[in-house]
Scaffold this motif. Structure first.
Motif, short mmCIF file in Angstrom:
data_model
loop_
_atom_site.label_atom_id
_atom_site.label_comp_id
_atom_site.label_asym_id
_atom_site.label_seq_id
_atom_site.Cartn_x
_atom_site.Cartn_y
_atom_site.Cartn_z
N THR A 109 -13.51 21.08 86.56
CA THR A 109 -14.88 20.61 86.81
C THR A 109 -15.84 21.76 86.53
O THR A 109 -15.62 22.89 87.02
CB THR A 109 -15.03 20.15 88.26
N SER A 110 -16.88 21.51 85.75
CA SER A 110 -17.87 22.53 85.41
C SER A 110 -19.27 21.99 85.70
O SER A 110 -19.54 20.80 85.49
CB SER A 110 -17.75 22.93 83.94
N GLU A 111 -20.15 22.90 86.18
CA GLU A 111 -21.53 22.54 86.51
C GLU A 111 -22.46 23.46 85.73
O GLU A 111 -22.35 24.69 85.82
CB GLU A 111 -21.77 22.69 88.02
N GLN A 112 -23.41 22.92 84.97
CA GLN A 112 -24.30 23.67 84.11
C GLN A 112 -25.75 23.40 84.52
O GLN A 112 -26.12 22.27 84.84
CB GLN A 112 -24.10 23.28 82.64
N HIS A 113 -26.57 24.48 84.49
CA HIS A 113 -28.01 24.41 84.78
C HIS A 113 -28.76 24.92 83.56
O HIS A 113 -28.50 26.04 83.09
CB HIS A 113 -28.36 25.25 86.02
N LYS A 114 -29.70 24.16 83.09
CA LYS A 114 -30.51 24.57 81.95
C LYS A 114 -31.65 25.48 82.43
O LYS A 114 -32.03 25.45 83.60
CB LYS A 114 -31.07 23.34 81.23
N ASP A 172 -32.43 20.72 86.66
CA ASP A 172 -31.60 20.12 85.62
C ASP A 172 -30.17 20.64 85.77
O ASP A 172 -29.91 21.84 85.56
CB ASP A 172 -32.17 20.48 84.25
N LYS A 173 -29.23 19.74 86.14
CA LYS A 173 -27.82 20.12 86.40
C LYS A 173 -26.90 19.14 85.70
O LYS A 173 -27.13 17.92 85.72
CB LYS A 173 -27.55 20.13 87.90
N THR A 174 -25.83 19.64 85.07
CA THR A 174 -24.82 18.82 84.39
C THR A 174 -23.45 19.13 84.99
O THR A 174 -23.03 20.31 84.99
CB THR A 174 -24.80 19.10 82.88
N VAL A 175 -22.77 18.10 85.52
CA VAL A 175 -21.43 18.25 86.10
C VAL A 175 -20.43 17.61 85.13
O VAL A 175 -20.54 16.42 84.80
CB VAL A 175 -21.34 17.59 87.49
N LYS A 176 -19.44 18.36 84.66
CA LYS A 176 -18.45 17.92 83.68
C LYS A 176 -17.05 18.05 84.27
O LYS A 176 -16.67 19.14 84.70
CB LYS A 176 -18.57 18.75 82.40
#
Length: 557
Positions: A284-289, A365-369
């Motif tokens: 699981t990965s979490e990304q913030h722009k 802005d957050k993306t959970v993969k």
């Protein structure tokens, strides 16, 4: 003077030639002729009845003892001939009555089969208790399930035991039903896990409120086929092993299909070993722009706080009625400009103090993969290939083996790499070796002679019986019957042959060339001849009997 005796008739006119011939035969010859005639008659009757014996075909096979006895009893009532074959496992009837007999037995419900289903409910007798009805229903349900399972191609026979507890509304916790299945498989056949699971769900779906975990499947060797709950890990290991073997066989078959057209059949051997990763990985990965401009960002919440204080309003001006009036109600324009903040007193323009706070929260802005890798990935492949030397024929016609050139061997190695999808980063390895095969010389199996072939042997067995009967009949005919018939049919010719010496003796002047004329003086020989002539003239019957005794080798009386 020459005197010749005429043929003498030995039998009376009232008797036939066959009867007279029998009378001339002795006792041993009569017994021999009678036995030969009886043997010929027996052989002819046996040949006739055996030739008319019908061909038997299988009516039913592999019947139970109960059904077999019922079928045999019915065949006896129907006057249909039958016999057993294969150790009593099959009932045979004439070939022309197979279909008719099957239809007639089917109209009477035979064979009923060793497994009975819900047809037991049709024979309910008056006065059955509730327990008996429930037991009959359970036996019928077991029979129906047995028939369904026996319809599978791999199952030879099955037996099912159902445990159906008595449901009672007064019980707080009801007992759940369970089942046990015993399977007997055909020789050489097995059931995979999917088929066993199908049998389990078939039984569980046929009984209300039965859990598939409560169904146990056992084979005839006592092995448990249905995996229990605590054996899932073992089943998973078995499936992993089967999956690995399938991958190795797939790559091996690819290599063989690629190289066999080049080097010939049975000239290449290949083995592939696969290292398969069955671990399951989930990441699981979490990304913030980076922060965006207010125009493109979304506002999550906004808060504004305003705080102000007006100037001190001390009384001023001329005391009087006007200064003592209350302040006028303030008005604000709807669309006009806003009034200045602050409150002014009567007759003064001094403004008050004002404080404003504004807090704006923007959406981050957050993306959970979530990445879940598949199980069963190939980590490494190792292929080993052995190719036989090439066979060549020299000028003398002798076969010799030579090694494959290195350039061609390198081309084959490249083909193997492309076939298995060689990956250097993965650590795959391919090794192709050229070496002579050690072929064991086996003696060529010659084709058996025509009399050793099974079809011809069966044909000869079928001809052995009629040929043997015909040969036995000819032996009896030529050795026992024919000599007796020959004696009966040739009595006259024999008498004429026997009387020729008498005719010669009765001749007064026999021709004796080369001998001197006898003297007139009587001798012993001439006296015997004269006595014989006189006896032949006076009693020809006695002379004929004497000659007959000479021919038969009997001493005269």
């Amino acid at each position: 003077m020459s005197t010749t005796l005429a043929p003498i008739e030995l039998q009376p006119a009232s008797r036939s030639a066959f009867g007279e011939g029998l009378s001339r035969m002795d006792q041993a010859q009569k017994i021999k002729l009678g036995l030969g005639a009886l043997a010929l008659l027996a052989i002819a009757l046996a040949f006739f009845f055996m030739g008319r014996q019908p061909e038997y075909r299988v009516l039913y096979a592999n019947l139970g003892d109960k059904d077999g006895g019922a079928v045999v009893a019915q065949l006896s009532q129907m006057n249909v001939p039958y016999k057993y074959a294969e150790g009593g496992q099959a009932i045979l009837v004439p070939a022309d009555k197979v279909h008719d007999t099957r239809l007639r037995l089917a109209s009477q419900g035979l064979p009923k089969g060793s497994v009975t289903g819900f047809e037991q409910m049709e024979a309910n007798r008056f006065g059955m208790t509730q327990f008996q009805e429930r037991l009959t229903f359970q036996r019928g349900l077991e029979g129906e399930l047995t028939r369904s399972i026996q319809s599978l191609s791999s199952v030879q026979s099955a037996r099912i035991h159902l445990a159906l507890p008595n449901q009672n509304g007064f019980f707080r916790e009801q007992q759940k039903p369970s089942a046990s299945v015993l399977l007997t498989l055909h020789p050489g056949r097995t059931l995979d896990r999917a088929q066993v699971a199908g049998i389990v769900h078939l039984v569980a779906s046929s009984v209300p409120e039965m859990n598939p975990k409560a169904v146990s499947v056992v084979d005839d060797a006592g092995s448990l086929l249905s995996a229990p709950a605590d054996a899932q890990a073992q089943g998973a290991d078995t499936q992993k092993l089967q999956y690995t073997q399938q991958i190795e066989q797939l790559y091996t078959r690819r290599i063989m299909d690629m190289l066999e057209p080049l080097v010939g059949r049975n000239n290449v051997k290949a083995q592939v070993s696969a290292d398969v990763d069955f671990s399951m990985v989930e990441s699981t990965s979490e990304q913030h722009k980076p922060n965006q401009s207010p125009d493109t960002s979304a506002v999550r919440s906004q808060q504004t706080v305003e705080d102000g204080a007006a100037a001190s309003a001390t009384p001023s001006g001329v005391p009087g009625a006007v200064s003592n009036q209350p302040p006028v109600t303030g008005t604000a324009p709807v669309n006009g400009a806003a009034a200045p903040v602050g409150v002014t007193g009567q007759g003064t323009d001094k403004p008050g103090t004002m404080r404003r706070e504004s807090v704006v929260n923007y959406e981050v802005d957050k993306t959970v993969k979530v990445v879940r890798e598949s199980s069963g990935q190939i980590r490494r492949l190792s292929a080993a290939v052995v190719i036989n030397h090439r066979t060549t024929i020299d000028k003398a016609g002798k076969e010799t083996t030579v090694a494959i050139p290195p350039a061609q061997l390198e081309q084959m190695t490249a083909l193997v790499r492309e076939t298995i999808g060689f990956s250097k980063d993965r650590g795959d390895s391919v090794n192709v070796v050229n070496a002579p095969f050690n072929v064991e010389k086996t003696s060529e199996v010659s084709e058996p002679a025509w009399w050793q072939q099974p079809d011809n042997q069966e044909f000869l067995r079928g001809l052995a019986w009629p040929i043997g009967m015909v040969g036995l009949g000819l032996l009896v005919l030529m050795g026992m019957v024919r000599p007796g018939l020959k004696l009966i049919k040739t009595p006259v010719r024999r008498q004429q042959t026997e009387l020729q010496p008498l005719n010669a003796m009765l001749n007064e002047a026999p021709e004796r060339p080369g001998l001197p004329m006898p003297s007139n003086e009587p001798t012993a020989e001439t006296q015997r001849i004269a006595d014989a002539k006189r006896l032949a003239l006076e009693n020809p019957m006695a002379v004929a009997n004497i000659v007959k005794g000479w021919v038969n080798g009997e001493s005269p009386a």
